[in-house]
Design a protein around this motif. Sequence first.
Motif, PDB file in Angstrom:
ATOM      1  N   THR A  22      63.336   8.846  33.426  1.00  0.00           N
ATOM      2  CA  THR A  22      62.477   9.871  34.014  1.00  0.00           C
ATOM      3  C   THR A  22      63.284  10.707  35.002  1.00  0.00           C
ATOM      4  N   ILE A  23      63.115  12.021  34.923  1.00  0.00           N
ATOM      5  CA  ILE A  23      63.689  12.931  35.911  1.00  0.00           C
ATOM      6  C   ILE A  23      62.533  13.672  36.566  1.00  0.00           C
ATOM      7  N   LYS A  24      62.427  13.531  37.873  1.00  0.00           N
ATOM      8  CA  LYS A  24      61.397  14.225  38.637  1.00  0.00           C
ATOM      9  C   LYS A  24      62.064  15.303  39.472  1.00  0.00           C
ATOM     10  N   THR A  25      61.409  16.452  39.531  1.00  0.00           N
ATOM     11  CA  THR A  25      61.959  17.596  40.251  1.00  0.00           C
ATOM     12  C   THR A  25      60.870  18.255  41.082  1.00  0.00           C
ATOM     13  N   ASN A  26      61.248  18.652  42.290  1.00  0.00           N
ATOM     14  CA  ASN A  26      60.371  19.449  43.132  1.00  0.00           C
ATOM     15  C   ASN A  26      61.128  20.708  43.524  1.00  0.00           C
ATOM     16  N   CYS A  27      60.537  21.860  43.228  1.00  0.00           N
ATOM     17  CA  CYS A  27      61.131  23.152  43.591  1.00  0.00           C
ATOM     18  C   CYS A  27      60.230  23.837  44.602  1.00  0.00           C
ATOM     19  N   LYS A  28      60.836  24.321  45.679  1.00  0.00           N
ATOM     20  CA  LYS A  28      60.054  25.023  46.698  1.00  0.00           C
ATOM     21  C   LYS A  28      60.892  26.131  47.314  1.00  0.00           C
ATOM     22  N   TRP A  29      60.201  27.088  47.893  1.00  0.00           N
ATOM     23  CA  TRP A  29      60.852  28.187  48.588  1.00  0.00           C
ATOM     24  C   TRP A  29      61.330  27.724  49.949  1.00  0.00           C
ATOM     25  N   GLU A  49      68.647   6.027  39.774  1.00  0.00           N
ATOM     26  CA  GLU A  49      70.031   6.192  39.349  1.00  0.00           C
ATOM     27  C   GLU A  49      70.777   7.231  40.175  1.00  0.00           C
ATOM     28  N   ILE A  50      70.119   8.362  40.425  1.00  0.00           N
ATOM     29  CA  ILE A  50      70.795   9.452  41.135  1.00  0.00           C
ATOM     30  C   ILE A  50      69.747  10.390  41.728  1.00  0.00           C
ATOM     31  N   THR A  51      70.093  10.980  42.860  1.00  0.00           N
ATOM     32  CA  THR A  51      69.265  12.008  43.466  1.00  0.00           C
ATOM     33  C   THR A  51      70.163  13.190  43.792  1.00  0.00           C
ATOM     34  N   GLY A  52      69.550  14.312  44.084  1.00  0.00           N
ATOM     35  CA  GLY A  52      70.359  15.460  44.443  1.00  0.00           C
ATOM     36  C   GLY A  52      69.533  16.642  44.900  1.00  0.00           C
ATOM     37  N   MET A  53      70.263  17.655  45.343  1.00  0.00           N
ATOM     38  CA  MET A  53      69.654  18.901  45.805  1.00  0.00           C
ATOM     39  C   MET A  53      70.378  20.077  45.171  1.00  0.00           C
ATOM     40  N   GLN A  54      69.598  21.072  44.792  1.00  0.00           N
ATOM     41  CA  GLN A  54      70.154  22.318  44.294  1.00  0.00           C
ATOM     42  C   GLN A  54      69.587  23.450  45.147  1.00  0.00           C
ATOM     43  N   PHE A  55      70.451  24.387  45.500  1.00  0.00           N
ATOM     44  CA  PHE A  55      70.042  25.578  46.236  1.00  0.00           C
ATOM     45  C   PHE A  55      70.308  26.773  45.336  1.00  0.00           C
ATOM     46  N   VAL A  56      69.272  27.551  45.073  1.00  0.00           N
ATOM     47  CA  VAL A  56      69.386  28.738  44.229  1.00  0.00           C
ATOM     48  C   VAL A  56      69.153  29.948  45.121  1.00  0.00           C
ATOM     49  N   GLY A  57      70.076  30.902  45.085  1.00  0.00           N
ATOM     50  CA  GLY A  57      69.933  32.059  45.954  1.00  0.00           C
ATOM     51  C   GLY A  57      70.629  33.290  45.400  1.00  0.00           C
ATOM     52  N   ASP A  73      75.903  10.756  44.123  1.00  0.00           N
ATOM     53  CA  ASP A  73      77.137  10.074  43.737  1.00  0.00           C
ATOM     54  C   ASP A  73      78.382  10.788  44.253  1.00  0.00           C
ATOM     55  N   GLY A  74      78.214  11.956  44.877  1.00  0.00           N
ATOM     56  CA  GLY A  74      79.342  12.703  45.419  1.00  0.00           C
ATOM     57  C   GLY A  74      79.796  13.862  44.547  1.00  0.00           C
TER      58      GLY A  74
END
Length: 144
Positions: A22-29, A49-57, A73-74
């Motif tokens: 399962t991959i869960k994602t939350n996108c917010k402004w 297994e893994i978490t992360g953050m993405q910044f879109v701009g 994981d780096g």
Amino acid sequence: QQLKPLEWMIGDWVDQDGNGNTIKTNCKWTRNQNFIIRAFSATQADRLEITGMQFVGWDPYKNQIRSWVFDSDGGFAEAVWKPKGQNWIVNTTATLPGGKRASSTTILRPVDENSFGWQKTDRVVDGEILPNIDEVIIVRTGRK
């Protein structure tokens, strides 16, 4: 204003493959809607297994939408986003946790208000070509 075409991404999303992955994602402004923050987590058989953050701009110098990803994981990556019809083409270069370099193309295809297709092509890790990942449909689970 430059990110308005990506507003459909805002909300909570899930991708489940039927094998316990399962991959869960939350996108917010962010405040003033200058960036979209995408937090994600991947679990396998209920084990994180893994978490992360993405910044879109918007990059005003390069006059394009860009993103940056950092995972637990780096690993980290940067990408350029381009519209193609209703789809978004995301060309990514990454550094994996062990230092290998990778690149890929992600295709995001909005299906309707509550789902979109996600596909990964042109995958290369340290010069080795990897198979494409067929499109999966990701569905909205919560608030928009």
